[in-house]
Design a protein around this motif. Sequence first.
Motif, PDB file in Angstrom:
ATOM      1  N   TYR A 195      15.774  -5.687 -51.737  1.00 49.53           N
ATOM      2  CA  TYR A 195      15.396  -4.283 -51.541  1.00 49.53           C
ATOM      3  C   TYR A 195      15.215  -3.547 -52.860  1.00 49.53           C
ATOM      4  CZ  TYR A 195      19.702  -1.434 -52.261  1.00 49.53           C
ATOM      5  OH  TYR A 195      20.766  -0.750 -52.777  1.00 49.53           O
ATOM      6  N   ASP A 247      11.598  -3.569 -53.698  1.00 49.73           N
ATOM      7  CA  ASP A 247      10.692  -3.048 -52.677  1.00 49.73           C
ATOM      8  C   ASP A 247      10.732  -1.530 -52.770  1.00 49.73           C
ATOM      9  OD1 ASP A 247       9.643  -1.972 -50.356  1.00 49.73           O
ATOM     10  OD2 ASP A 247      10.396  -3.567 -49.074  1.00 49.73           O
ATOM     11  N   THR A 298       9.345   0.835 -51.122  1.00 46.29           N
ATOM     12  CA  THR A 298       9.570   1.562 -49.865  1.00 46.29           C
ATOM     13  C   THR A 298      11.061   1.714 -49.600  1.00 46.29           C
ATOM     14  OG1 THR A 298       7.532   0.640 -48.974  1.00 46.29           O
ATOM     15  CG2 THR A 298       9.065   1.595 -47.389  1.00 46.29           C
ATOM     16  N   GLN A 299      11.806   0.642 -49.833  1.00 47.96           N
ATOM     17  CA  GLN A 299      13.246   0.685 -49.588  1.00 47.96           C
ATOM     18  C   GLN A 299      13.983   1.469 -50.676  1.00 47.96           C
ATOM     19  OE1 GLN A 299      15.072  -2.944 -47.989  1.00 47.96           O
ATOM     20  NE2 GLN A 299      13.039  -3.844 -47.999  1.00 47.96           N
ATOM     21  N   ALA A 331      13.512   5.005 -49.604  1.00 48.91           N
ATOM     22  CA  ALA A 331      14.364   5.295 -48.446  1.00 48.91           C
ATOM     23  C   ALA A 331      15.825   5.445 -48.859  1.00 48.91           C
ATOM     24  CB  ALA A 331      14.204   4.202 -47.392  1.00 48.91           C
ATOM     25  N   SER A 332      16.266   4.603 -49.788  1.00 47.74           N
ATOM     26  CA  SER A 332      17.643   4.714 -50.295  1.00 47.74           C
ATOM     27  C   SER A 332      17.843   6.046 -51.013  1.00 47.74           C
ATOM     28  CB  SER A 332      17.938   3.580 -51.272  1.00 47.74           C
ATOM     29  OG  SER A 332      17.758   2.335 -50.645  1.00 47.74           O
ATOM     30  N   THR A 342      14.773  -0.837 -35.013  1.00 44.21           N
ATOM     31  CA  THR A 342      14.169   0.175 -35.888  1.00 44.21           C
ATOM     32  C   THR A 342      13.933   1.470 -35.118  1.00 44.21           C
ATOM     33  OG1 THR A 342      13.071  -1.551 -37.158  1.00 44.21           O
ATOM     34  CG2 THR A 342      12.234   0.670 -37.436  1.00 44.21           C
ATOM     35  N   ASP A 394      18.694  -6.768 -42.159  1.00 40.51           N
ATOM     36  CA  ASP A 394      17.410  -6.178 -42.549  1.00 40.51           C
ATOM     37  C   ASP A 394      17.726  -4.902 -43.326  1.00 40.51           C
ATOM     38  OD1 ASP A 394      15.152  -4.597 -42.655  1.00 40.51           O
ATOM     39  OD2 ASP A 394      14.431  -5.185 -40.681  1.00 40.51           O
ATOM     40  N   THR A 395      17.475  -4.956 -44.631  1.00 38.33           N
ATOM     41  CA  THR A 395      17.878  -3.827 -45.483  1.00 38.33           C
ATOM     42  C   THR A 395      17.186  -2.522 -45.081  1.00 38.33           C
ATOM     43  OG1 THR A 395      16.290  -4.670 -47.090  1.00 38.33           O
ATOM     44  CG2 THR A 395      18.603  -5.122 -47.518  1.00 38.33           C
ATOM     45  N   THR A 396      15.940  -2.606 -44.647  1.00 37.70           N
ATOM     46  CA  THR A 396      15.237  -1.394 -44.206  1.00 37.70           C
ATOM     47  C   THR A 396      16.016  -0.697 -43.100  1.00 37.70           C
ATOM     48  OG1 THR A 396      13.125  -2.408 -44.742  1.00 37.70           O
ATOM     49  CG2 THR A 396      13.054  -0.479 -43.334  1.00 37.70           C
ATOM     50  N   GLN A 397      16.519  -1.474 -42.168  1.00 36.36           N
ATOM     51  CA  GLN A 397      17.259  -0.909 -41.047  1.00 36.36           C
ATOM     52  C   GLN A 397      18.668  -0.469 -41.465  1.00 36.36           C
ATOM     53  OE1 GLN A 397      16.688  -2.779 -37.151  1.00 36.36           O
ATOM     54  NE2 GLN A 397      15.259  -4.177 -38.117  1.00 36.36           N
ATOM     55  N   ILE A 436      19.381   0.769 -44.340  1.00 40.71           N
ATOM     56  CA  ILE A 436      19.165   2.041 -45.027  1.00 40.71           C
ATOM     57  C   ILE A 436      18.899   3.154 -44.008  1.00 40.71           C
ATOM     58  CG2 ILE A 436      17.680   3.279 -46.664  1.00 40.71           C
ATOM     59  CD1 ILE A 436      17.157   0.439 -47.972  1.00 40.71           C
TER      60      ILE A 436
END
Lengths: 76, 76, 76, 76, 76, 76
Positions: free
Chosen positions: D44, D47, D49-50, D53-54, E49, F47-50, F52
């Motif tokens: 992440y 990335d 995008t992440q 988001a963080s 999600t 899943d890091t996106t989730q 976050i």
Amino acid sequence: MDYLKSLQCKTLAKGRELAFTLARKTIAAIQTDPQVRKELRPKYAQDTTQLIASSQVVAIEFQTIAMANNYWRYEN
Amino acid sequence: MDYLKSLQCKTLAKGRELAFTLARKTIAAIQTDPQVRKELRPKYAQDTTQLIASSQVVAIEFQTIAMANNYWRYEN
Amino acid sequence: MDYLKSLQCKTLAKGRELAFTLARKTIAAIQTDPQVRKELRPKYAQDTTQLIASSQVVAIEFQTIAMANNYWRYEN
Amino acid sequence: MDYLKSLQCKTLAKGRELAFTLARKTIAAIQTDPQVRKELRPKYAQDTTQLIASSQVVAIEFQTIAMANNYWRYEN
Amino acid sequence: MDYLKSLQCKTLAKGRELAFTLARKTIAAIQTDPQVRKELRPKYAQDTTQLIASSQVVAIEFQTIAMANNYWRYEN
Amino acid sequence: MDYLKSLQCKTLAKGRELAFTLARKTIAAIQTDPQVRKELRPKYAQDTTQLIASSQVVAIEFQTIAMANNYWRYEN
């Protein structure tokens, strides 16, 4: 670091600037390698989804800064 | 720059306008090349996901501006 | 435009309505072509991710409107 | 745990640090396996995008902390 | 409609319930066809999600409702 | 249900815990089948996106709880 000294900003323009700085410094604190950040930058600056997401972070940081400065209500 | 002079707006309509301006100027501050921005615009204006995300940024900026103006409670 | 005259709403129901209007008008201000908007609508109304994202915009706009009306605390 | 003792921070810099800690500890509370977290991290951090988001999570946690400290208005 | 009568809720539990209702009713106001909504539901209820995104909408609506009720501070 | 009795928490740590509980219970209220939730969990926890996105929900719920407790300003 200077940007971490105070949320008080003489002007709205300075407050806006601080919002950008805070947002950028958070990224730098997570991705600490400046070389990697440099490589990542062109990618996201051409991706509107990421530009919009970045704008949202700036908007949230700015909300905090604006509150801290009483919205510069008495400035002018 | 004029939009960075004050959060105080005479009317709600002007406040809404400022929210749009702030959101747009953030994008311009990250993607500084006007030619690239021009190319990116049609893409995101036809992508509902991005339109909705943009609306959210405007909504957050507007929340700050509305607070700054005491919600124009005494305007009318 | 009428929806830009005041955040003051007599009732909660009217406030909720205004939140929807503001959210919708933001989209219209970015994607100014009504024909394109008409074509985009069915797409996002069947995509739950976008429906949820739209709900979030409405929730944020509503938060601002509710604050502006002191949450209609003294209405009933 | 120390970071859960108080939202009161002597300085803005400490407040910012706490925002990072809270954000990181939430991740750790959901994904409790440190080995998995270690494996996820490089992914992440590259990335954008992440990363963005963080940053948003940090911005929201920071807003709470800044409120708790009256924006360090009287600090300097 | 009853849920649009007041943000005042006797208890925290009722306030939480109202947050869910508001979030759900927004979806229903955008996607007005109940048959389509019925078909969409299983899809998003199995997609983490979207479950997380929905939780965020509920959290924002709840924040507004909690403010409206002074956080039920004097309830117990 | 106990977590719906009060937003008042003796300590910051308890407040943080409540934020997690509220976020988790929202998911459970939308996806009511515990078996499905159990199956979904490992997926999103890797899943890091989730992760976050989940952190963001916790941050918003926590903001409400922190306000409700006056940020535990007088606790220590």
